[in-house]
Scaffold this motif. Structure first.
Motif, PDB file in Angstrom:
ATOM      1  N   ALA A  17       0.803  -1.220   0.000  1.00  0.00           N
ATOM      2  CA  ALA A  17       0.000   0.000   0.000  1.00  0.00           C
ATOM      3  C   ALA A  17       0.839   1.275   0.000  1.00  0.00           C
ATOM      4  O   ALA A  17       0.372   2.328  -0.432  1.00  0.00           O
ATOM      5  CB  ALA A  17      -0.942   0.005   1.197  1.00  0.00           C
ATOM      6  N   ASP A  18       2.075   1.204   0.488  1.00  0.00           N
ATOM      7  CA  ASP A  18       2.908   2.403   0.596  1.00  0.00           C
ATOM      8  C   ASP A  18       4.036   2.436  -0.428  1.00  0.00           C
ATOM      9  O   ASP A  18       4.931   3.274  -0.342  1.00  0.00           O
ATOM     10  CB  ASP A  18       3.504   2.495   2.001  1.00  0.00           C
ATOM     11  N   THR A  19       4.025   1.512  -1.373  1.00  0.00           N
ATOM     12  CA  THR A  19       5.090   1.457  -2.371  1.00  0.00           C
ATOM     13  C   THR A  19       4.483   1.527  -3.762  1.00  0.00           C
ATOM     14  O   THR A  19       3.280   1.711  -3.933  1.00  0.00           O
ATOM     15  CB  THR A  19       5.902   0.156  -2.207  1.00  0.00           C
ATOM     16  N   VAL A  20       5.304   1.427  -4.777  1.00  0.00           N
ATOM     17  CA  VAL A  20       4.799   1.502  -6.142  1.00  0.00           C
ATOM     18  C   VAL A  20       4.178   0.178  -6.537  1.00  0.00           C
ATOM     19  O   VAL A  20       4.571  -0.867  -6.009  1.00  0.00           O
ATOM     20  CB  VAL A  20       5.940   1.862  -7.113  1.00  0.00           C
ATOM     21  N   PRO A  21       3.236   0.193  -7.499  1.00  0.00           N
ATOM     22  CA  PRO A  21       2.726   1.390  -8.174  1.00  0.00           C
ATOM     23  C   PRO A  21       1.611   2.099  -7.417  1.00  0.00           C
ATOM     24  O   PRO A  21       1.040   3.068  -7.909  1.00  0.00           O
ATOM     25  CB  PRO A  21       2.218   0.845  -9.508  1.00  0.00           C
ATOM     26  N   ALA A  22       1.279   1.613  -6.192  1.00  0.00           N
ATOM     27  CA  ALA A  22       0.196   2.240  -5.447  1.00  0.00           C
ATOM     28  C   ALA A  22       0.485   3.711  -5.139  1.00  0.00           C
ATOM     29  O   ALA A  22      -0.388   4.561  -5.233  1.00  0.00           O
ATOM     30  CB  ALA A  22      -0.049   1.478  -4.150  1.00  0.00           C
ATOM     31  N   ASP A  23       1.717   4.024  -4.770  1.00  0.00           N
ATOM     32  CA  ASP A  23       2.066   5.394  -4.391  1.00  0.00           C
ATOM     33  C   ASP A  23       3.500   5.694  -4.820  1.00  0.00           C
ATOM     34  O   ASP A  23       4.420   5.702  -3.997  1.00  0.00           O
ATOM     35  CB  ASP A  23       1.899   5.574  -2.884  1.00  0.00           C
ATOM     36  N   PRO A  24       3.722   5.927  -6.123  1.00  0.00           N
ATOM     37  CA  PRO A  24       5.084   6.126  -6.609  1.00  0.00           C
ATOM     38  C   PRO A  24       5.780   7.351  -6.036  1.00  0.00           C
ATOM     39  O   PRO A  24       7.001   7.459  -6.111  1.00  0.00           O
ATOM     40  CB  PRO A  24       4.898   6.254  -8.133  1.00  0.00           C
ATOM     41  N   ALA A  25       5.032   8.275  -5.437  1.00  0.00           N
ATOM     42  CA  ALA A  25       5.668   9.462  -4.856  1.00  0.00           C
ATOM     43  C   ALA A  25       6.578   9.090  -3.700  1.00  0.00           C
ATOM     44  O   ALA A  25       7.522   9.814  -3.386  1.00  0.00           O
ATOM     45  CB  ALA A  25       4.607  10.452  -4.384  1.00  0.00           C
ATOM     46  N   VAL A  26       6.309   7.963  -3.049  1.00  0.00           N
ATOM     47  CA  VAL A  26       7.133   7.544  -1.922  1.00  0.00           C
ATOM     48  C   VAL A  26       8.485   7.024  -2.401  1.00  0.00           C
ATOM     49  O   VAL A  26       9.515   7.276  -1.773  1.00  0.00           O
ATOM     50  CB  VAL A  26       6.404   6.466  -1.091  1.00  0.00           C
ATOM     51  N   MET A  27       8.494   6.299  -3.524  1.00  0.00           N
ATOM     52  CA  MET A  27       9.707   5.621  -3.981  1.00  0.00           C
ATOM     53  C   MET A  27       9.936   5.885  -5.471  1.00  0.00           C
ATOM     54  O   MET A  27       9.676   5.025  -6.327  1.00  0.00           O
ATOM     55  CB  MET A  27       9.607   4.116  -3.693  1.00  0.00           C
ATOM     56  N   PRO A  28      10.443   7.064  -5.821  1.00  0.00           N
ATOM     57  CA  PRO A  28      10.623   7.411  -7.235  1.00  0.00           C
ATOM     58  C   PRO A  28      11.610   6.524  -7.974  1.00  0.00           C
ATOM     59  O   PRO A  28      11.422   6.223  -9.153  1.00  0.00           O
ATOM     60  CB  PRO A  28      11.109   8.868  -7.179  1.00  0.00           C
ATOM     61  N   THR A  29      12.686   6.081  -7.309  1.00  0.00           N
ATOM     62  CA  THR A  29      13.643   5.183  -7.967  1.00  0.00           C
ATOM     63  C   THR A  29      12.976   3.871  -8.335  1.00  0.00           C
ATOM     64  O   THR A  29      13.123   3.373  -9.463  1.00  0.00           O
ATOM     65  CB  THR A  29      14.845   4.898  -7.062  1.00  0.00           C
ATOM     66  N   LEU A  30      12.232   3.310  -7.400  1.00  0.00           N
ATOM     67  CA  LEU A  30      11.555   2.053  -7.668  1.00  0.00           C
ATOM     68  C   LEU A  30      10.505   2.227  -8.760  1.00  0.00           C
ATOM     69  O   LEU A  30      10.306   1.334  -9.589  1.00  0.00           O
ATOM     70  CB  LEU A  30      10.916   1.518  -6.393  1.00  0.00           C
ATOM     71  N   ALA A  31       9.841   3.373  -8.778  1.00  0.00           N
ATOM     72  CA  ALA A  31       8.870   3.647  -9.837  1.00  0.00           C
ATOM     73  C   ALA A  31       9.556   3.668 -11.198  1.00  0.00           C
ATOM     74  O   ALA A  31       9.030   3.141 -12.185  1.00  0.00           O
ATOM     75  CB  ALA A  31       8.174   4.977  -9.566  1.00  0.00           C
ATOM     76  N   GLU A  32      10.723   4.272 -11.264  1.00  0.00           N
ATOM     77  CA  GLU A  32      11.471   4.324 -12.521  1.00  0.00           C
ATOM     78  C   GLU A  32      11.909   2.927 -12.955  1.00  0.00           C
ATOM     79  O   GLU A  32      11.799   2.562 -14.133  1.00  0.00           O
ATOM     80  CB  GLU A  32      12.691   5.223 -12.348  1.00  0.00           C
ATOM     81  N   LEU A  33      12.394   2.146 -12.003  1.00  0.00           N
ATOM     82  CA  LEU A  33      12.803   0.781 -12.325  1.00  0.00           C
ATOM     83  C   LEU A  33      11.602  -0.049 -12.766  1.00  0.00           C
ATOM     84  O   LEU A  33      11.696  -0.850 -13.711  1.00  0.00           O
ATOM     85  CB  LEU A  33      13.465   0.140 -11.112  1.00  0.00           C
ATOM     86  N   ALA A  34      10.470   0.133 -12.101  1.00  0.00           N
ATOM     87  CA  ALA A  34       9.275  -0.616 -12.448  1.00  0.00           C
ATOM     88  C   ALA A  34       8.794  -0.265 -13.846  1.00  0.00           C
ATOM     89  O   ALA A  34       8.315  -1.123 -14.595  1.00  0.00           O
ATOM     90  CB  ALA A  34       8.177  -0.347 -11.419  1.00  0.00           C
ATOM     91  N   ALA A  35       8.936   1.013 -14.218  1.00  0.00           N
ATOM     92  CA  ALA A  35       8.509   1.436 -15.553  1.00  0.00           C
ATOM     93  C   ALA A  35       9.339   0.765 -16.641  1.00  0.00           C
ATOM     94  O   ALA A  35       8.869   0.587 -17.766  1.00  0.00           O
ATOM     95  CB  ALA A  35       8.611   2.954 -15.667  1.00  0.00           C
ATOM     96  N   GLY A  36      10.581   0.373 -16.302  1.00  0.00           N
ATOM     97  CA  GLY A  36      11.440  -0.293 -17.268  1.00  0.00           C
ATOM     98  C   GLY A  36      11.451  -1.794 -17.126  1.00  0.00           C
ATOM     99  O   GLY A  36      12.188  -2.494 -17.838  1.00  0.00           O
ATOM    100  N   GLY A  37      10.648  -2.319 -16.197  1.00  0.00           N
ATOM    101  CA  GLY A  37      10.608  -3.760 -15.958  1.00  0.00           C
ATOM    102  C   GLY A  37       9.181  -4.220 -15.789  1.00  0.00           C
ATOM    103  O   GLY A  37       8.272  -3.716 -16.442  1.00  0.00           O
ATOM    104  N   THR A  38       8.979  -5.162 -14.884  1.00  0.00           N
ATOM    105  CA  THR A  38       7.636  -5.678 -14.621  1.00  0.00           C
ATOM    106  C   THR A  38       7.296  -5.442 -13.166  1.00  0.00           C
ATOM    107  O   THR A  38       8.016  -5.899 -12.279  1.00  0.00           O
ATOM    108  CB  THR A  38       7.543  -7.190 -14.929  1.00  0.00           C
ATOM    109  N   ALA A  39       6.217  -4.717 -12.942  1.00  0.00           N
ATOM    110  CA  ALA A  39       5.732  -4.464 -11.586  1.00  0.00           C
ATOM    111  C   ALA A  39       4.509  -5.335 -11.341  1.00  0.00           C
ATOM    112  O   ALA A  39       3.518  -5.240 -12.067  1.00  0.00           O
ATOM    113  CB  ALA A  39       5.387  -2.998 -11.405  1.00  0.00           C
ATOM    114  N   TYR A  40       4.595  -6.192 -10.349  1.00  0.00           N
ATOM    115  CA  TYR A  40       3.478  -7.060  -9.987  1.00  0.00           C
ATOM    116  C   TYR A  40       2.720  -6.417  -8.837  1.00  0.00           C
ATOM    117  O   TYR A  40       3.306  -6.044  -7.819  1.00  0.00           O
ATOM    118  CB  TYR A  40       3.986  -8.445  -9.579  1.00  0.00           C
ATOM    119  N   THR A  41       1.424  -6.286  -9.003  1.00  0.00           N
ATOM    120  CA  THR A  41       0.634  -5.539  -8.018  1.00  0.00           C
ATOM    121  C   THR A  41      -0.223  -6.429  -7.124  1.00  0.00           C
ATOM    122  O   THR A  41      -0.882  -5.932  -6.219  1.00  0.00           O
ATOM    123  CB  THR A  41      -0.294  -4.542  -8.735  1.00  0.00           C
ATOM    124  N   ASN A  42      -0.235  -7.733  -7.381  1.00  0.00           N
ATOM    125  CA  ASN A  42      -1.093  -8.635  -6.622  1.00  0.00           C
ATOM    126  C   ASN A  42      -0.249  -9.757  -6.027  1.00  0.00           C
ATOM    127  O   ASN A  42      -0.507 -10.942  -6.245  1.00  0.00           O
ATOM    128  CB  ASN A  42      -2.155  -9.217  -7.555  1.00  0.00           C
TER     129      ASN A  42
END
Length: 483
Positions: A17-42
């Motif tokens: 709930a406090d990390t990406v992609p739910a709240d990318p403002a908390v972790m911008p580096t991880l958001a950037e890495l996720a945008a270039g990879g695969t982010a699993y949300t479930n």
């Protein structure tokens, strides 16, 4: 990519709930890495606290199978670990831990050529944590004298000085972890692919992020007030003190500040991989091992329940076959990483694959229909609470039970060894507020049968009871809220 480098960074106690992609403002580096990879949300862990969750990550098995839990705090040698499987195929294996559970004392260093504990300047089996925890000079001296002659006195002295005077008070090891990994990447003299594991404990209580990372998530001028709030989960559990909604809100701000600080250090690790010329050949996995209750469901910390605040975790994979995509609907179990990484490394390891209970994320075929979680034994036990606090309130004994949960995309069923049942419509009620076990008995019975069938599908581990710990280890774990 052939045999890629594999780097796994565990954000200890990071909930989805406090990390990406739910709240990318908390972790911008991880958001950037996720945008270039695969982010699993479930994604869901198989256990709500560090030791059993890491044992599942390392072996691809559930807690009932590997046997490492509150009643037996050791990963027995009957299972092939991920590090062992990769080392057998020629991988260089290194690990860094910031959590006392993830050490040789509890069976987690098998297969690693090098394993670093960041709270020690010079690596040693003798832990002088008691020196740091003593509140008065005489206590520090007594603690040092009682332990200094165990092992190498010079090494012990150096570690005591480092732990007491040179470790940063607003860093729980992420800075040293990043520096150690950067040095290792610079100095390594082999062309073998590597497997690198790092446990970063920053999001774990106690939350004490640097001011600049915490203030964006706190009311103006509230940093000192937030940092002064008592953070002792077990004392809170037994009613020794209480916290207001406002105080929990401030603690949530500190928690997010910890995540933001760790995000910056993950960025430094990525930069170190690039500087060493390894980035293009590395698959980077960033995940949480379990979540956290910050007042949620009336709890502080991550014990005694299996709600999604503890089970729903982030997972991002960058590199290799993991191209930009977001797994919005796919149910994933954290232990699925074990066969996934074996596939990535193109490692046969038949014994490891035979033991695995997960499903490779690189496997075509039907997706998971459900995930399972277990809380095999209370940690700490009621006896341990009595030893620490004396008389324990009667309501605490309601938690003296094991729990198992099965979750689909729509429903979550929880069964306790005391006969209790809970059922939640997690699609309509994601915060698990309304128990439907009595109003939807057919659904509860169907999920209970599926859970029973899963449990009957494998042989449970046989363990020989509690594991002895050093006094220093007990002290560190008490500081983290485990004892």
């Amino acid at each position: 990519m052939g045999h890629p480098n594999i780097a796994v960074v565990v954000m200890d106690t990071a909930r989805a709930a406090d990390t990406v992609p739910a709240d990318p403002a908390v972790m911008p580096t991880l958001a950037e890495l996720a945008a270039g990879g695969t982010a699993y949300t479930n994604v869901f862990t198989s256990a709500p606290w560090t030791l059993p969750s890491h044992a599942s990550l390392f072996t691809g098995t559930y807690a009932s199978r590997h046997g490492a839990h509150g009643g037996h705090t050791y990963l027995d040698e009957g299972f092939v670990t991920l590090a062992e499987a990769l080392a057998s195929e020629g991988y260089e294996t290194v690990g860094v831990s910031n959590n006392t559970w993830i050490t040789e004392e509890f069976g987690f260093t098998r297969g690693f050529e090098r394993f670093e504990k960041t709270w020690q300047l010079v690596q040693s089996e003798t832990d002088l944590g008691g020196v740091t925890r003593a509140k008065h000079a005489s206590g520090k001296v007594n603690a040092f004298v009682s332990q200094a002659l165990s092992g190498n006195p010079l090494v012990n002295g150096l570690n005591a000085v480092y732990d007491q005077f040179f470790r940063a008070s607003d860093d729980d090891g992420a800075a040293r972890t990043t520096a150690w990994l950067a040095d290792w990447l610079t100095e390594r003299e082999t062309d073998r692919p590597f497997f690198c594991f790092a446990n970063c404990i920053e999001p774990h209580i106690q939350y004490r992020p640097p001011r600049e990372y915490a203030e964006p998530f706190l009311p103006d001028g509230a940093y000192e007030e937030a940092m002064a709030i008592r953070q002792e989960p077990r004392a809170y559990d037994v009613g020794e003190y209480d916290l207001s909604d406002e105080e929990f809100s401030l603690l949530e701000g500190l928690y997010r500040g910890e995540l933001a600080y760790l995000d910056a250090k993950i960025g430094e690790f990525r930069d170190a991989l690039k500087a060493a010329g390894e980035w293009e050949d590395t698959v980077l996995v960033v995940c949480g091992d379990h979540g956290e209750n910050v007042g949620d469901h009336g709890f502080l910390g991550h014990q005694y329940n299996v709600y999604d605040t503890l089970l729903h975790v982030p997972l991002m994979i960058h590199g290799g076959a993991f191209e930009p995509a977001t797994g919005e609907d796919e149910l994933v179990q954290l232990l699925d990483l074990f066969p996934t990484l074996l596939d990535l490394a193109e490692v046969d390891a038949p014994n490891a694959r035979d033991q695995a209970q997960g499903r490779s994320l690189l496997t075509d075929g039907p997706a998971r229909e459900s995930v399972i979680a277990e809380y095999v034994s209370p940690q700490p036990s009621m006896e341990q609470l009595e030893e620490r606090f004396g008389e324990v309130p009667g309501y605490m004994y309601e938690y003296d039970r094991s729990l198992r949960a099965i979750r689909t995309g729509e429903y979550k069923y929880i069964r306790g060894s005391d006969g209790s049942e809970e059922l939640y419509d997690v699609e309509q009620d994601p915060q698990e507020r309304f128990d439907l076990a009595t109003t939807e008995p057919d659904i509860a019975a169907e999920l209970a049968a599926e859970l029973e069938g899963w449990l009957d599908s494998f042989e449970e581990a046989e363990t020989d009871g509690e594991v002895e710990m050093t006094d220093a280890t007990k002290g560190r774990l008490r500081d983290l809220g485990y004892l």
